[in-house]
Every structure is written in structure tokens, then in C-alpha cells.
Design a protein around this motif. Structure first.
Motif, PDB file in Angstrom:
ATOM      1  N   PRO A 175       0.819  -1.222   0.000  1.00 53.45           N
ATOM      2  CA  PRO A 175       0.000   0.000   0.000  1.00 53.45           C
ATOM      3  C   PRO A 175       0.847   1.264   0.000  1.00 53.45           C
ATOM      4  N   GLY A 176       1.933   1.260   0.793  1.00 53.04           N
ATOM      5  CA  GLY A 176       2.794   2.439   0.806  1.00 53.04           C
ATOM      6  C   GLY A 176       3.484   2.671  -0.518  1.00 53.04           C
ATOM      7  N   SER A 177       3.733   1.585  -1.264  1.00 48.02           N
ATOM      8  CA  SER A 177       4.396   1.746  -2.559  1.00 48.02           C
ATOM      9  C   SER A 177       3.508   2.472  -3.569  1.00 48.02           C
ATOM     10  N   LEU A 178       2.208   2.518  -3.299  1.00 43.57           N
ATOM     11  CA  LEU A 178       1.331   3.287  -4.189  1.00 43.57           C
ATOM     12  C   LEU A 178       1.704   4.761  -4.192  1.00 43.57           C
ATOM     13  N   ALA A 179       2.258   5.254  -3.069  1.00 43.74           N
ATOM     14  CA  ALA A 179       2.725   6.636  -3.042  1.00 43.74           C
ATOM     15  C   ALA A 179       3.882   6.839  -4.004  1.00 43.74           C
ATOM     16  N   VAL A 180       4.756   5.836  -4.105  1.00 41.53           N
ATOM     17  CA  VAL A 180       5.889   5.929  -5.030  1.00 41.53           C
ATOM     18  C   VAL A 180       5.403   5.878  -6.470  1.00 41.53           C
ATOM     19  N   THR A 181       4.536   4.920  -6.767  1.00 41.25           N
ATOM     20  CA  THR A 181       4.069   4.771  -8.151  1.00 41.25           C
ATOM     21  C   THR A 181       3.222   5.965  -8.584  1.00 41.25           C
ATOM     22  N   LEU A 182       2.350   6.450  -7.689  1.00 40.21           N
ATOM     23  CA  LEU A 182       1.534   7.618  -8.052  1.00 40.21           C
ATOM     24  C   LEU A 182       2.390   8.866  -8.195  1.00 40.21           C
ATOM     25  N   SER A 183       3.464   8.956  -7.411  1.00 39.47           N
ATOM     26  CA  SER A 183       4.374  10.090  -7.575  1.00 39.47           C
ATOM     27  C   SER A 183       5.002  10.080  -8.954  1.00 39.47           C
ATOM     28  N   LEU A 184       5.428   8.891  -9.387  1.00 40.18           N
ATOM     29  CA  LEU A 184       6.007   8.790 -10.726  1.00 40.18           C
ATOM     30  C   LEU A 184       4.985   9.122 -11.800  1.00 40.18           C
ATOM     31  N   VAL A 185       3.757   8.587 -11.624  1.00 44.48           N
ATOM     32  CA  VAL A 185       2.716   8.850 -12.620  1.00 44.48           C
ATOM     33  C   VAL A 185       2.368  10.330 -12.651  1.00 44.48           C
ATOM     34  N   GLY A 186       2.107  10.908 -11.480  1.00 45.48           N
ATOM     35  CA  GLY A 186       1.668  12.298 -11.431  1.00 45.48           C
ATOM     36  C   GLY A 186       2.752  13.282 -11.820  1.00 45.48           C
ATOM     37  N   ILE A 187       3.977  13.063 -11.330  1.00 47.30           N
ATOM     38  CA  ILE A 187       5.046  14.027 -11.575  1.00 47.30           C
ATOM     39  C   ILE A 187       5.676  13.815 -12.950  1.00 47.30           C
TER      40      ILE A 187
END
Length: 368
Positions: A175-187
């Protein structure tokens, strides 16, 4: 409104025609989730332990079997200390247990028996595992052998694990890795869009139209917000169904806070893209500002409370910190109003500040 609709349509057509957008939004997060699930494991489940038995009592042999029967430990019996110490020095063993020659005699006479546990302190986490595993196995063996209470702890703790009963690190890492993946997607996605317009020469064509600054910003936000939201739900679906992670929260709350986090990351990407008008430079800066802070300073892999004061204060301006706290709680503990509220407030403030900065730095003419 008609101009804004036409611009949003143009952005969606650009996404469809550009395979890199689909790659970043769906393929890259899926690969990262697979790596986090099957490639990263912070649980020490394969400890190599050396055993040296100086006591020939048959009961001591049963203690050695207790170590061998533990599913988390692989044991190897040694005849002399020098070979065992050399194996620890060469990292072939993570620890060793030495049973002295007077061990069973001390137990029989009611005296405190000594057991030497040696750990490799170069790996502190593994050393802690070796100590706890060895102490637990010895305590259980003493109870099974019905030795006197002087050799067994007078207090028998009853352990109850909340939220992660399996003690599986993947339950909070994924679940915490979603922050990493969404950061890559969004940024990463939005860091390229404005720079791409300048490199391809289409920015001049856009500035010659009646498209306002606000319409330009809203159009960029809306198109990639839809793409990022699809990427978010794709990863949540993968975690819940394929990886069988428990989800005890509310999907509505997850959608709201996840959208807020995605908009915040998009604001960082658009700000980078408006400042650096080169796709290569923008992509490098977005990786440094998006991936590394999300991995190292968000609290996903390393607790924020153990960081030096400077880095603890630095995490206060990182949106990944608040989303990691929220989504781990949402998956494992459920929707906790205080956790949702405090993280939503911080993400809202960051999102509004970034939206303002993107708006102010977006050019409406070729010369400032």
C-alpha cells in the motif's frame, strides 16, 4: 467553455497517440508493484545459524533439533569455534549459538545456565532477529522440558497482533508503494507535457489562440488527472485481487484523498515542466524530486521518527509522507477519521500552493 473542451479533447488525443503516457501510467506501476511484492522482503525468513554443542547430554540434542525445526532458521553444527567464527566473518552465518559443557548440569542443580549467542552486528536488523529467535527457541525448549520456574520467565506474555496478524511486511509495503508509483505517474507524466509543447513548437500555436492561462492549466490538470486516477484504481485492484491484500477502509475516502495526492503530484510535475522547457532535463528533475523522496523520506522504508531533525522537518513539505500514512492505515486499520483529516488538510494546502505556483509560472506570451 467551448475552448476549454476543445483543449481537453486535444490533450486526450495526445495521450492516446503517445505510447509513453500509457507506459508510465500503467506498465511502470505494474512492474513496480511486482518488484515490491516479490523482490523486496524486509522479513528475515532465512537466517543461517551456527551451532556448537559442548554438552553431550541427550536433552541438549533436543535443543539443537528445536533450532533446526524452526522454519526461519537454517542451522549448521560446528566442531570448533574457529571455523564457526570464520564463517561469521565471511558472512556465511548471521549468528551462532554455543551450548557450554556445564549447561545441563547447571539446569539439573537449579542454577542459571548460560548460553552464548553471537550475532553479526554489521547487519543490525538481522542481529536483532537472531537474538529474538534464539531467546524464544530456548525459552520454549525449557518449558517443554519441564524445568523449574527459575529457568523460565515468571511472566508469560499473551501476544495479540492487530491490523497485520500475519506479520507480513508486504501488507504495509505494497500500500505504501502506491505513493511511489503515483508520484512517478503524477510528476513524470505532467513534467513532460509543457516541455513537449515547447520542443515541438506547438506552444507558440497555443499562445496564438484565445486559450487563457487558467484554461491551459485546467486542461492539463484534467486530462492527466483522469489518466492518473485510472492508474490508481488499477494498482489498488492489483493489490486487493492479485496480491490478496486486506482492505478495511472506504473506497470513497481512498478516491478522495488519492485524487488530492495525485493533483498535488501533478502540480509538482507541471511546475517543473513550466520552469524547464526541455523534456530530458524535466524528466531528470522529476525523478529526483518525485521518486527519491517518495522512497527514502516518506516513511515507507525508514521511520521518520528515527531521522535527524533536518530531514524530519524536510518531510513536512513532501506529499508522499501524508499519503503513505493515510493509505497504510486505510488498508490495514480502516478509515480512521483523525488520520484522514490531518493528512487531507496538509495535502489540500500543498495542492493549493502548487496550483497557484503553476498558474503564476505559466506563460501566456512568448516573452515574460
Amino acid at each position: 467553455m467551448r475552448i476549454l473542451s476543445a483543449f481537453i479533447k486535444k490533450e486526450f488525443l495526445q495521450i492516446i497517440r503517445d505510447p509513453s503516457s500509457i507506459l508510465i501510467a500503467f506498465i511502470l506501476p505494474t512492474l513496480l508493484s511486482l518488484i515490491y511484492m516479490y523482490g523486496i522482503n524486509v522479513d528475515s525468513v532465512n537466517i543461517k545459524l551456527g551451532l556448537k554443542l559442548d554438552d553431550a547430554n541427550p536433552r541438549v540434542v533436543t535443543l539443537a533439533r528445536s533450532f533446526s525445526n524452526n522454519p526461519y532458521i537454517k542451522t549448521k553444527v560446528y566442531d570448533n569455534n574457529a571455523d564457526m567464527y570464520a564463517a561469521i566473518g565471511n558472512s556465511q552465518l548471521q549468528g551462532a549459538v554455543i551450548i557450554p559443557g556445564d549447561f545441563s548440569a547447571d539446569l539439573a542443580k537449579g542454577r542459571t545456565a548460560q548460553v552464548l549467542v553471537i550475532t553479526d552486528g554489521s547487519e543490525t536488523n538481522t542481529a536483532n532477529y537472531v537474538q529474538s529467535y534464539a531467546s524464544g527457541i530456548i525459552t520454549q525448549w525449557l518449558e517443554a522440558m519441564n524445568y523449574g520456574k527459575q529457568q523460565v520467565n515468571l511472566i508469560t506474555p499473551q501476544l495479540r497482533v492487530w491490523y497485520n496478524e500475519e506479520l507480513d511486511s508486504h501488507y504495509f509495503i505494497l500500500p505504501g508503494s502506491l505513493a511511489v508509483t503515483l508520484s512517478l505517474v503524477g510528476i513524470l507524466l505532467t513534467a513532460l507535457v509543457v516541455a513537449r509543447e515547447w520542443e515541438r513548437g506547438t506552444m507558440e500555436a497555443l499562445l496564438s489562440t484565445r486559450l487563457s492561462r487558467l484554461q491551459f492549466v485546467l486542461g492539463k490538470y484534467f486530462a492527466y488527472y483522469v489518466l492518473g486516477t485510472l492508474a490508481l484504481w488499477c494498482n489498488v485492484f492489483l493489490c486487493v485481487t492479485a496480491f490478496e491484500l486486506p482492505f478495511r477502509g472506504s473506497y470513497i475516502v481512498l478516491f478522495f484523498v488519492g485524487s488530492l495526492f495525485l493533483l498535488t503530484c501533478m502540480g509538482i510535475g507541471l511546475l517543473i515542466s513550466t520552469i524547464f522547457k526541455n523534456q530530458f532535463l524535466a524528466s531528470q528533475v522529476s525523478l529526483v524530486m518525485g521518486f527519491l523522496p517518495a522512497l527514502l523520506l516518506s516513511g515507507l522504508m525508514f521511520p521518520i521518527s528515527s531521522m535527524p531533525a533536518f530531514f524530519r522537518y524536510l518531510t513536512a513539505v513532501l506529499p508522499q509522507r501524508y499519503f503513505v500514512t493515510f493509505i497504510e492505515s486505510e488498508f490495514l486499520a480502516g478509515t480512521i477519521s483523525s488520520v484522514v483529516l490531518i493528512n487531507t488538510v496538509y495535502l489540500s494546502c500543498l495542492c493549493l500552493v502548487l496550483l497557484f505556483l503553476v498558474y503564476k509560472n505559466t506563460l501566456v506570451r512568448l516573452e515574460k
